[in-house]
Each structure stands twice: as structure tokens, then as C-alpha cells.
Design a protein around this motif. Structure first.
Motif, PDB file in Angstrom:
ATOM      1  N   LEU A  81       7.186  -5.039   6.602  1.00 30.61           N
ATOM      2  CA  LEU A  81       6.787  -4.636   8.211  1.00 30.61           C
ATOM      3  C   LEU A  81       7.672  -4.739   8.973  1.00 30.61           C
ATOM      4  O   LEU A  81       8.462  -4.309  10.245  1.00 30.61           O
ATOM      5  N   ALA A  82       7.668  -6.047   9.432  1.00 28.74           N
ATOM      6  CA  ALA A  82       8.503  -6.936  10.201  1.00 28.74           C
ATOM      7  C   ALA A  82       9.765  -6.976  10.697  1.00 28.74           C
ATOM      8  O   ALA A  82      10.248  -6.701  11.997  1.00 28.74           O
ATOM      9  N   GLY A  87      14.121  -5.822  13.141  1.00 23.72           N
ATOM     10  CA  GLY A  87      15.632  -5.666  12.573  1.00 23.72           C
ATOM     11  C   GLY A  87      14.991  -8.036  11.673  1.00 23.72           C
ATOM     12  O   GLY A  87      15.158  -8.330  12.205  1.00 23.72           O
ATOM     13  N   PRO A  88      16.293  -7.501  11.327  1.00 29.87           N
ATOM     14  CA  PRO A  88      16.247  -8.724  10.166  1.00 29.87           C
ATOM     15  C   PRO A  88      17.130  -9.450  10.724  1.00 29.87           C
ATOM     16  O   PRO A  88      16.979 -11.049  11.295  1.00 29.87           O
ATOM     17  N   THR A 244       3.438   3.205   4.077  1.00 28.70           N
ATOM     18  CA  THR A 244       4.747   3.195   2.794  1.00 28.70           C
ATOM     19  C   THR A 244       4.726   1.942   1.986  1.00 28.70           C
ATOM     20  O   THR A 244       4.498   1.922   1.137  1.00 28.70           O
ATOM     21  N   MET A 245       3.180   0.711   2.158  1.00 27.97           N
ATOM     22  CA  MET A 245       3.050   0.260   0.708  1.00 27.97           C
ATOM     23  C   MET A 245       2.559   1.493   0.107  1.00 27.97           C
ATOM     24  O   MET A 245       3.009   0.944  -1.691  1.00 27.97           O
ATOM     25  N   ARG A 246       1.813   2.564   0.300  1.00 28.53           N
ATOM     26  CA  ARG A 246       0.874   3.103  -1.382  1.00 28.53           C
ATOM     27  C   ARG A 246       1.886   3.891  -1.713  1.00 28.53           C
ATOM     28  O   ARG A 246       2.074   3.787  -2.681  1.00 28.53           O
ATOM     29  N   VAL A 247       3.069   4.230  -1.003  1.00 32.57           N
ATOM     30  CA  VAL A 247       4.425   4.595  -1.505  1.00 32.57           C
ATOM     31  C   VAL A 247       4.449   3.802  -2.314  1.00 32.57           C
ATOM     32  O   VAL A 247       5.228   4.578  -3.915  1.00 32.57           O
ATOM     33  N   ALA A 248       5.289   2.700  -2.072  1.00 31.61           N
ATOM     34  CA  ALA A 248       5.989   2.245  -2.809  1.00 31.61           C
ATOM     35  C   ALA A 248       5.836   1.450  -3.793  1.00 31.61           C
ATOM     36  O   ALA A 248       6.502   1.679  -5.218  1.00 31.61           O
ATOM     37  N   MET A 381      12.227   1.258   1.630  1.00 29.02           N
ATOM     38  CA  MET A 381      12.977  -0.088   1.228  1.00 29.02           C
ATOM     39  C   MET A 381      12.059  -0.998   0.537  1.00 29.02           C
ATOM     40  O   MET A 381      11.835  -2.232   0.139  1.00 29.02           O
ATOM     41  N   ALA A 382      12.527  -1.351   1.608  1.00 29.37           N
ATOM     42  CA  ALA A 382      11.796  -3.307   2.419  1.00 29.37           C
ATOM     43  C   ALA A 382      10.732  -3.173   2.123  1.00 29.37           C
ATOM     44  O   ALA A 382      10.627  -4.257   1.684  1.00 29.37           O
TER      45      ALA A 382
END
Length: 478
Positions: A81-82, A87-88, A244-248, A381-382
């Protein structure tokens, strides 16, 4: 027409420059991963010195890896999430400073609690690195290069792993504990200066507004070589982290990747990071140099198997899950060989062969990242990659501490003997069987869904052929 040719030439030069910059971006990022692997695996050969330095038990030694890998696993989703938020590059900058600081504290720690805090801090910094590098690869390179660069990133990590075997043993012998870890930590902090540069837009963006359902494993899918940037029709409001985590996690393929990652990498990680060196020196009686040399076989095995598994995973997506299952079974077989060898003392060549087999777990576990990328939209994806990466390290954390507990219980307060180590290694084999069984069950469910979609005339990302075990699963499943 001349003006159009000029414009085309201009954009071609921009694209060439972006590609040249892409390799520089990857090299700088993968350098952080190199140092991260040095820091992560440094305790593998320093374990006996740590026991003597702080007068700790086997369980307390295992707690180092439990805390380090536990925080690594727990931080995977927050790190993802960070990366999406900041940004990476910025995340990598923070990560290398945190890891370097942790090693500096570890170098001067005079008590076990302070040393444990340092390893916890190391786990937090280390958690950000690998998925940040993969996110940079996804943004700076076309999709068709993802598999090769994931493999290359893993190979650079193996160089860091190798640096933490024989070279680190020599450094500890020549310089001592404090100087060795002060140098490794200081280099990592200094490396952060290379990341102090303005952020540059990546040519292949992954922060699109694509709907979460667009990458369904069993639905239609765009051309795999099509960049994510071309799919963006506009900007959508970011999903909440829990959503987001639930969907992934709701995707079968994400759960499959989770168990695949755990089943393939746990055994090798536990052996190479903490318990392999004591097993070789205390259990089998090898001296420090011989034990470190044997562990370097593990690193060499990682290198060679990466050159096989990585390209096959990229070119033959239909083979990925079969390769993952094969690697998981190979790791169980390797540990079982050490446990069940008559007399408990395998010849040196057998030990080397087992370490080489366990080494296939690292490139095998990367198959999980391919599944996470292929079956999740750019928006999840991340997070999916973080969930998958947590699988192996969560398993490694639990197994590492249980091995220490079994050693202490079996030895009964005395120094651990070979028989005690055989019981402890059996824990690793049992854990491998559990993860592999979970992987098979999820895989059968995913195959059943794909076969049902094919039967109804729908498209799937990777076509499957019905096998006898699929028919058996259909009869047994509700």
C-alpha cells in the motif's frame, strides 16, 4: 509527412532514452535488494557467535528469525500500500536506511533484547524491498520482460546470500562481530545517497483505473504484452486498503500463489537463514569453514535452478503450477533424506545434493509472483504480491521458532546432539507437507472453475485439459 516523421523520430528517441534509464533504475533498485539479502541471511553463519555473545538458548536464537520474518510477513501488505501511495523509489530509500540502521544497532548491541529489536527493525525495512523492485520492473519494462527480470532480481539476491556465507565468515574471523556489522550497516546507509534523486515517470505505468474484475483468471483477458498504460480510460478513486486486500485474496489464484510460495521456499529459508549452520557444525561436527562452504552450495544451486525455472515460468505459463508443486515435493524429499538417513549422518556429497535441491525453492517460489501479476488488475497487483510474499516468510517464521522449541525440548538443557536435530528437521518436512496439501486443494478448485468456464464456452487466461484427478475432485467436492 516530413513533420510526422520528425514527431515519430522524436518519440523514438524519448522511448530509447527511457529504456536506457530503465536499466539504471533497475540496477539502483536491485542494489538495495542485494544488501537486503546480505542483512537478512547474515545470521545464518553468525548464529553460534550470537549464542555465545548473548548467552542465549536455541529457542532465543530462533526468536531472531521469528521476529525478523514475522515482521517481514506482517509488513507485506502495508508495504504494498505504501508503494502504491508514495512510489517504489521513495519506499526503497526508506528501506535501505532502516536496514542499515538496524545492522548498526545489531553490531553494538550488548544485550539480547536490544539485538532482538535490531532484527525486528531489519524485518520492517527488508519487507519493503522486493515488492518495490518488482513494482519498478512492472513500471519501467514491458510485460514480456517481467519474468526474466524477476529471475534476474532473484539472482542478484543470491549474490547477497553468497556474500553472507564464506565472505562473512572470513570477515567475522578477521574483524570480529562489531566491525563486521558496522561495515555492512554503514554501506547500506551510504547507498541511500544514490536514491536521492527526483522521481521520474515510468514509461509503462501500472497505476491505472482498470476495474478489479478485468484480470479474472477464468474470464477474458487483454493481450499479455499490452501495457497497462493503454488500458486506462480515466482516473478512479483509489480503493480502501481493506477492500483492496479483500479483492486480491478473494481470487483463487492469489491464494494458490500464497501456498505455492510457502510450500516452495520455507524449507530452504529456514535452513539457510538460521538452522542449517548449527546443524552442520553442532549436529554433524563440521568446522566453520566447511559448513560455510556447504551453505554456499545452496547459493550456487539457487543460481543454476533460477536459470532453468525462471525462463520456463516466463515462456511456459501452463507449466507454472506443475513446476511449483514439483519444487515443493523436492524440498520435502530433501529434508526427509536428512532426517531418515541411516545413522543420521549422510555423506558430505548427499548433504550438498540436499542443499542444492532446497535451493530450487527460491526460484520456484517466484512462480507465485507471476500468478499474482497475471490474475490481478494493476490496482490490486502490489497488494496481491505482498500477500503472496507473506506466505513463504510467515511459514518460515513459524517453522524456525518451532524448530528451536523442539531442539530445546529434545536436548533437555544439554547441548543439542544429532538426534535432536533430526527431530527438529522433521518439523520442516511436516510443515512442507501441510503447505503443499493446501496448495493442491486450492489448485484443484481453480482448475475445476476453469474447466467449468471452458465447458460453457467462455475464455480463460490459460487453457487446462481435464485429467483423472479433476474428475475425482468434481465427484468429491460439494
Amino acid at each position: 509527412m516530413r513533420e510526422w516523421a520528425t514527431v515519430t523520430s522524436h518519440f523514438s528517441r524519448i522511448e530509447d532514452a527511457a529504456r536506457r534509464s530503465a536499466w539504471l533504475v533497475w540496477l539502483l533498485a536491485v542494489g538495495v535488494y542485494f544488501f537486503g539479502m546480505v542483512h537478512r541471511t547474515s545470521l545464518g553463519v553468525a548464529g553460534p557467535q550470537a549464542v555465545a555473545r548473548w548467552d542465549i538458548s536455541a529457542t532465543e536464537l530462533g526468536s531472531f528469525i521469528m521476529v525478523q520474518l514475522g515482521l517481514y510477513a506482517a509488513m507485506q501488505v502495508p508495504a504494498g500500500l505504501a508503494i502504491d501511495r508514495f512510489g517504489p523509489r521513495r519506499v526503497l530509500l526508506v528501506a535501505t536506511v532502516v536496514m542499515g540502521t538496524a545492522q548498526l544497532v545489531f553490531a553494538v548491541a550488548t544485550s539480547y533484547p536490544v539485538a532482538l529489536l535490531a532484527r525486528a527493525l531489519l524485518g520492517v525495512g527488508d519487507a519493503m524491498v522486493f515488492i518495490a523492485v518488482l513494482r519498478l520492473v512492472a513500471g519501467w519494462f514491458p510485460r514480456r520482460r517481467y519474468a526474466v527480470l524477476t529471475m534476474a532480481t532473484g539472482l542478484v539476491g543470491m549474490l547477497g546470500n553468497f556474500a553472507a556465507t564464506v565472505p562473512l565468515v572470513l570477515a567475522l574471523g578477521a574483524l570480529g562481530w562489531t566491525k563486521t556489522f558496522l561495515i555492512t550497516g554503514g554501506i547500506s546507509v551510504a547507498y541511500a545517497l544514490l536514491l536521492l534523486r527526483p522521481a521520474v515517470a515510468a514509461p509503462f505505468r501500472t497505476d491505472t483505473g482498470e476495474e478489479d474484475g478485468s484480470a479474472s483468471a477464468t474470464g477474458s483477458r487483454r493481450d499479455p504484452d499490452q501495457t497497462a498504460a493503454s488500458t486506462a480510460a480515466g482516473v478512479t478513486r483509489p480503493a480502501r486498503p481493506t477492500g483492496t486486500m479483500r479483492v486480491a485474496w478473494a481470487r483463487r489464484e492469489t491464494r494458490l500463489a500464497f501456498w505455492l510460495h510457502q510450500g516452495t521456499m520455507t524449507a530452504g529459508t529456514v535452513v539457510s537463514l538460521v538452522w542449517g549452520y548449527p546443524y552442520l557444525t553442532e549436529g554433524l561436527g563440521y568446522d566453520d569453514a566447511a559448513a560455510a562452504s556447504l551453505l554456499s552450495v545452496y547459493v550456487l544451486g539457487n543460481l543454476l535452478s533460477s536459470l532453468v525455472i525462471g525462463p520456463l515460468a516466463g515462456r511456459r505459463p501452463e507449466w507454472r503450477t506443475a513446476m511449483g508443486l514439483a519444487v515443493a515435493l523436492i524440498c520435502i524429499l530433501g529434508i526427509g533424506t536428512l532426517v531418515l538417513w541411516p545413522g543420521g549422518r549422510p555423506p558430505t556429497v548427499v548433504i550438498g545434493l540436499v542443499l542444492a535441491l532446497l535451493a530450487t525453492g527460491v526460484p520456484g517460489s517466484q512462480i507465485g509472483f507471476h500468478l499474482a501479476r497475471d490474475y490481478n488488475s494493476p490496482r490490486t497487483m502490489a497488494t496481491a504480491t505482498g500477500l503472496v510474499n507473506a506466505g513463504g516468510f510467515l511459514g518460515s517464521m513459524v517453522v524456525a521458532i518451532v524448530v528451536g522449541v523442539v531442539l530445546d525440548l529434545s536436548a533437555g538443557g544439554a547441548p543439542a546432539a544429532l538426534g535432536d536435530y533430526r527431530w527438529a528437521l522433521g518439523v520442516i518436512a511436516v510443515a512442507g507437507l501441510f503447505s503443499t496439501t493446501a496448495m493442491v486443494l486450492v489448485l484443484l478448485g481453480a482448475r475445476a472453475r476453469s474447466l467449468a468456464r471452458l465447458a460453457s464456452g467462455e475464455q480463460v487466461l490459460i487453457a487446462v485439459t481435464e485429467r483423472p484427478w479433476d474428475r475425482l475432485w468434481r465427484r468429491l467436492s460439494p
